[in-house]
Design a protein around this motif. Structure first.
Motif, PDB file in Angstrom:
ATOM      1  N   GLY A  45    -132.739  63.934  -8.390  1.00  0.00           N
ATOM      2  CA  GLY A  45    -134.275  63.886  -8.329  1.00  0.00           C
ATOM      3  C   GLY A  45    -134.918  63.461  -9.761  1.00  0.00           C
ATOM      4  N   ALA A  46    -136.012  64.120 -10.240  1.00  0.00           N
ATOM      5  CA  ALA A  46    -136.874  63.675 -11.322  1.00  0.00           C
ATOM      6  C   ALA A  46    -137.863  64.917 -11.565  1.00  0.00           C
ATOM      7  CB  ALA A  46    -137.621  62.546 -10.948  1.00  0.00           C
ATOM      8  N   VAL A  47    -138.430  64.733 -13.040  1.00  0.00           N
ATOM      9  CA  VAL A  47    -139.264  65.633 -13.297  1.00  0.00           C
ATOM     10  C   VAL A  47    -140.481  64.756 -13.835  1.00  0.00           C
ATOM     11  CG1 VAL A  47    -139.807  67.416 -15.138  1.00  0.00           C
ATOM     12  CG2 VAL A  47    -137.399  67.402 -14.223  1.00  0.00           C
ATOM     13  N   GLY A  48    -141.607  64.900 -13.432  1.00  0.00           N
ATOM     14  CA  GLY A  48    -142.914  64.412 -14.130  1.00  0.00           C
ATOM     15  C   GLY A  48    -143.099  63.073 -13.290  1.00  0.00           C
ATOM     16  N   LEU A  49    -142.260  62.516 -12.384  1.00  0.00           N
ATOM     17  CA  LEU A  49    -142.626  61.280 -11.985  1.00  0.00           C
ATOM     18  C   LEU A  49    -143.737  61.031 -10.676  1.00  0.00           C
ATOM     19  CD1 LEU A  49    -139.124  59.454 -12.456  1.00  0.00           C
ATOM     20  CD2 LEU A  49    -141.238  59.595 -13.941  1.00  0.00           C
ATOM     21  N   GLY A  50    -143.817  62.248 -10.151  1.00  0.00           N
ATOM     22  CA  GLY A  50    -144.632  62.426  -9.131  1.00  0.00           C
ATOM     23  C   GLY A  50    -144.153  63.407  -7.801  1.00  0.00           C
ATOM     24  N   GLU A  51    -144.830  64.152  -6.999  1.00  0.00           N
ATOM     25  CA  GLU A  51    -144.358  64.872  -6.014  1.00  0.00           C
ATOM     26  C   GLU A  51    -145.226  64.503  -4.795  1.00  0.00           C
ATOM     27  OE1 GLU A  51    -143.718  68.807  -6.725  1.00  0.00           O
ATOM     28  OE2 GLU A  51    -142.737  68.606  -8.295  1.00  0.00           O
ATOM     29  N   PRO A  52    -144.898  64.509  -3.601  1.00  0.00           N
ATOM     30  CA  PRO A  52    -143.581  64.174  -3.176  1.00  0.00           C
ATOM     31  C   PRO A  52    -143.184  62.839  -3.358  1.00  0.00           C
ATOM     32  CG  PRO A  52    -145.147  64.027  -1.317  1.00  0.00           C
ATOM     33  CD  PRO A  52    -145.989  64.255  -2.347  1.00  0.00           C
ATOM     34  N   GLU A  53    -144.088  61.894  -3.752  1.00  0.00           N
ATOM     35  CA  GLU A  53    -143.566  60.458  -4.118  1.00  0.00           C
ATOM     36  C   GLU A  53    -144.013  60.238  -5.666  1.00  0.00           C
ATOM     37  OE1 GLU A  53    -144.948  58.103   0.031  1.00  0.00           O
ATOM     38  OE2 GLU A  53    -145.716  57.545  -1.792  1.00  0.00           O
ATOM     39  N   VAL A  54    -143.306  59.181  -6.105  1.00  0.00           N
ATOM     40  CA  VAL A  54    -143.263  58.737  -7.486  1.00  0.00           C
ATOM     41  C   VAL A  54    -144.872  58.378  -7.560  1.00  0.00           C
ATOM     42  CG1 VAL A  54    -140.968  58.103  -7.842  1.00  0.00           C
ATOM     43  CG2 VAL A  54    -142.475  56.295  -7.006  1.00  0.00           C
ATOM     44  N   GLY A  55    -145.459  58.375  -8.862  1.00  0.00           N
ATOM     45  CA  GLY A  55    -146.923  58.274  -8.721  1.00  0.00           C
ATOM     46  C   GLY A  55    -147.137  57.054  -9.948  1.00  0.00           C
ATOM     47  N   ASP A  56    -147.909  56.042  -9.645  1.00  0.00           N
ATOM     48  CA  ASP A  56    -148.224  55.084 -10.660  1.00  0.00           C
ATOM     49  C   ASP A  56    -148.449  55.433 -12.130  1.00  0.00           C
ATOM     50  OD1 ASP A  56    -148.648  52.347 -11.508  1.00  0.00           O
ATOM     51  OD2 ASP A  56    -150.298  52.093 -10.539  1.00  0.00           O
ATOM     52  N   ARG A  57    -148.100  54.838 -12.785  1.00  0.00           N
ATOM     53  CA  ARG A  57    -148.180  55.268 -14.295  1.00  0.00           C
ATOM     54  C   ARG A  57    -147.758  56.791 -14.910  1.00  0.00           C
ATOM     55  NH1 ARG A  57    -148.453  50.131 -15.375  1.00  0.00           N
ATOM     56  NH2 ARG A  57    -150.181  49.052 -14.193  1.00  0.00           N
ATOM     57  N   ARG A  58    -147.043  57.497 -13.966  1.00  0.00           N
ATOM     58  CA  ARG A  58    -146.311  58.823 -14.388  1.00  0.00           C
ATOM     59  C   ARG A  58    -145.082  58.468 -15.480  1.00  0.00           C
ATOM     60  NH1 ARG A  58    -147.836  63.036 -10.746  1.00  0.00           N
ATOM     61  NH2 ARG A  58    -146.781  64.256 -12.200  1.00  0.00           N
ATOM     62  N   ARG A  59    -145.024  59.657 -16.175  1.00  0.00           N
ATOM     63  CA  ARG A  59    -143.994  59.528 -17.265  1.00  0.00           C
ATOM     64  C   ARG A  59    -143.119  60.856 -16.839  1.00  0.00           C
ATOM     65  NH1 ARG A  59    -144.424  56.220 -22.030  1.00  0.00           N
ATOM     66  NH2 ARG A  59    -146.434  55.196 -22.128  1.00  0.00           N
ATOM     67  N   GLY A  60    -141.733  60.520 -17.000  1.00  0.00           N
ATOM     68  CA  GLY A  60    -141.216  61.880 -16.869  1.00  0.00           C
ATOM     69  C   GLY A  60    -139.673  61.590 -17.127  1.00  0.00           C
ATOM     70  N   ALA A  61    -138.516  62.069 -16.372  1.00  0.00           N
ATOM     71  CA  ALA A  61    -137.250  61.911 -16.481  1.00  0.00           C
ATOM     72  C   ALA A  61    -136.720  61.901 -15.184  1.00  0.00           C
ATOM     73  CB  ALA A  61    -136.643  62.887 -17.334  1.00  0.00           C
ATOM     74  N   VAL A  62    -135.572  60.921 -14.973  1.00  0.00           N
ATOM     75  CA  VAL A  62    -134.752  61.056 -13.850  1.00  0.00           C
ATOM     76  C   VAL A  62    -133.791  61.936 -14.116  1.00  0.00           C
ATOM     77  CG1 VAL A  62    -133.749  58.862 -14.294  1.00  0.00           C
ATOM     78  CG2 VAL A  62    -133.612  59.662 -12.174  1.00  0.00           C
ATOM     79  N   MET A  63    -133.023  62.829 -13.470  1.00  0.00           N
ATOM     80  CA  MET A  63    -132.121  63.745 -13.573  1.00  0.00           C
ATOM     81  C   MET A  63    -130.802  63.081 -12.935  1.00  0.00           C
ATOM     82  SD  MET A  63    -133.718  65.952 -15.068  1.00  0.00           S
ATOM     83  CE  MET A  63    -132.321  67.085 -15.279  1.00  0.00           C
ATOM     84  N   LEU A  64    -129.762  62.854 -13.912  1.00  0.00           N
ATOM     85  CA  LEU A  64    -128.633  62.230 -13.615  1.00  0.00           C
ATOM     86  C   LEU A  64    -127.820  63.676 -13.496  1.00  0.00           C
ATOM     87  CD1 LEU A  64    -128.093  58.937 -15.675  1.00  0.00           C
ATOM     88  CD2 LEU A  64    -128.992  59.086 -13.157  1.00  0.00           C
ATOM     89  N   LEU A  65    -126.751  63.604 -12.494  1.00  0.00           N
ATOM     90  CA  LEU A  65    -125.827  64.681 -12.249  1.00  0.00           C
ATOM     91  C   LEU A  65    -126.439  65.977 -12.461  1.00  0.00           C
ATOM     92  CD1 LEU A  65    -122.888  62.914 -14.118  1.00  0.00           C
ATOM     93  CD2 LEU A  65    -123.264  62.912 -11.776  1.00  0.00           C
ATOM     94  N   GLY A  66    -127.883  66.188 -12.323  1.00  0.00           N
ATOM     95  CA  GLY A  66    -128.329  67.460 -12.381  1.00  0.00           C
ATOM     96  C   GLY A  66    -128.566  68.099 -13.668  1.00  0.00           C
ATOM     97  N   VAL A  67    -128.073  67.458 -14.711  1.00  0.00           N
ATOM     98  CA  VAL A  67    -128.113  68.048 -16.198  1.00  0.00           C
ATOM     99  C   VAL A  67    -128.561  67.074 -17.027  1.00  0.00           C
ATOM    100  CG1 VAL A  67    -126.400  69.859 -15.764  1.00  0.00           C
ATOM    101  CG2 VAL A  67    -125.577  67.428 -16.606  1.00  0.00           C
ATOM    102  N   LEU A  68    -128.721  65.694 -16.872  1.00  0.00           N
ATOM    103  CA  LEU A  68    -128.876  64.932 -18.158  1.00  0.00           C
ATOM    104  C   LEU A  68    -130.312  64.104 -17.749  1.00  0.00           C
ATOM    105  CD1 LEU A  68    -127.876  62.973 -20.278  1.00  0.00           C
ATOM    106  CD2 LEU A  68    -126.799  61.450 -19.007  1.00  0.00           C
ATOM    107  N   PRO A  69    -131.398  64.538 -18.492  1.00  0.00           N
ATOM    108  CA  PRO A  69    -132.578  63.938 -18.200  1.00  0.00           C
ATOM    109  C   PRO A  69    -132.662  62.542 -19.008  1.00  0.00           C
ATOM    110  CG  PRO A  69    -132.871  65.536 -19.637  1.00  0.00           C
ATOM    111  CD  PRO A  69    -131.398  65.573 -19.376  1.00  0.00           C
ATOM    112  N   VAL A  70    -133.047  61.501 -18.098  1.00  0.00           N
ATOM    113  CA  VAL A  70    -132.959  60.249 -18.750  1.00  0.00           C
ATOM    114  C   VAL A  70    -134.567  59.810 -18.492  1.00  0.00           C
ATOM    115  CG1 VAL A  70    -132.477  57.668 -18.594  1.00  0.00           C
ATOM    116  CG2 VAL A  70    -130.799  59.451 -18.257  1.00  0.00           C
ATOM    117  N   PRO A  71    -135.367  59.359 -19.857  1.00  0.00           N
ATOM    118  CA  PRO A  71    -136.702  59.288 -19.787  1.00  0.00           C
ATOM    119  C   PRO A  71    -137.102  58.028 -18.842  1.00  0.00           C
ATOM    120  CG  PRO A  71    -136.012  59.507 -21.933  1.00  0.00           C
ATOM    121  CD  PRO A  71    -134.792  59.455 -21.114  1.00  0.00           C
ATOM    122  N   ALA A  72    -138.179  57.890 -18.111  1.00  0.00           N
ATOM    123  CA  ALA A  72    -138.533  57.067 -17.331  1.00  0.00           C
ATOM    124  C   ALA A  72    -140.182  56.938 -16.946  1.00  0.00           C
ATOM    125  CB  ALA A  72    -137.771  57.245 -15.864  1.00  0.00           C
ATOM    126  N   ARG A  73    -140.456  55.674 -16.778  1.00  0.00           N
ATOM    127  CA  ARG A  73    -141.913  55.657 -16.440  1.00  0.00           C
ATOM    128  C   ARG A  73    -142.298  54.694 -15.401  1.00  0.00           C
ATOM    129  NH1 ARG A  73    -145.886  51.943 -19.294  1.00  0.00           N
ATOM    130  NH2 ARG A  73    -143.927  51.166 -20.421  1.00  0.00           N
TER     131      ARG A  73
END
Length: 140
Positions: free
Chosen positions: A35-63
């Motif tokens: 999943g992701a944090v800050g990228l939009g709910e329920p869908e990704v949102g244009d121009r949103r900034r956040g992080a994609v969650m890898l393996l449930g513990v590693l947040p990787v910044p994404a925009r």
């Protein structure tokens, strides 16, 4: 040079889109993404900034840098961009694709190392979308 990884699906674009665009569903076809944090709910949102969650513990910044509702969205993760798209196919179904673009010498390295993984995941998503849209998938 942009690298495109694609797979055809019997699913309509409308059936495939939620799997592609809803962070809470990414784990269904991409087990390392939880999943992701800050990228939009329920869908990704244009121009949103956040992080994609890898393996449930590693947040990787994404925009999210672009989105065409029901068709495609693009994110920047580090120096690379990836467009996630679903397009109708003539005669029915859809073509699901992920395009990878990275600067200079990084792109061929990513294509050689992560490219086969992307192709596997896109193929998995295409099969899942088809089985979900026909009602043959099991819950879980």
């Amino acid at each position: 040079m942009t690298r495109i990884y694609a797979a055809d699906s019997a699913a309509t674009p409308a059936a495939a889109w939620p799997l592609l665009a809803e962070p809470d569903r990414w784990h269904e076809w991409s087990p390392h993404v939880r999943g992701a944090v800050g990228l939009g709910e329920p869908e990704v949102g244009d121009r949103r900034r956040g992080a994609v969650m890898l393996l449930g513990v590693l947040p990787v910044p994404a925009r999210i840098v672009a989105k065409a509702d029901g068709r495609s969205w693009t994110w920047r993760v580090g120096p690379m961009t990836m467009e996630h798209a679903v397009n109708p196919r003539a005669g029915g179904g859809s073509r699901i694709s992920v395009s990878l673009n990275a600067p200079g010498p990084l792109e061929p390295v990513l294509a050689a190392t992560y490219g086969p993984v992307i192709q596997l995941l896109v193929t998995r998503l295409a099969r899942l979308a088809a089985s979900s849209s026909t009602g043959t998938s099991s819950a879980g």
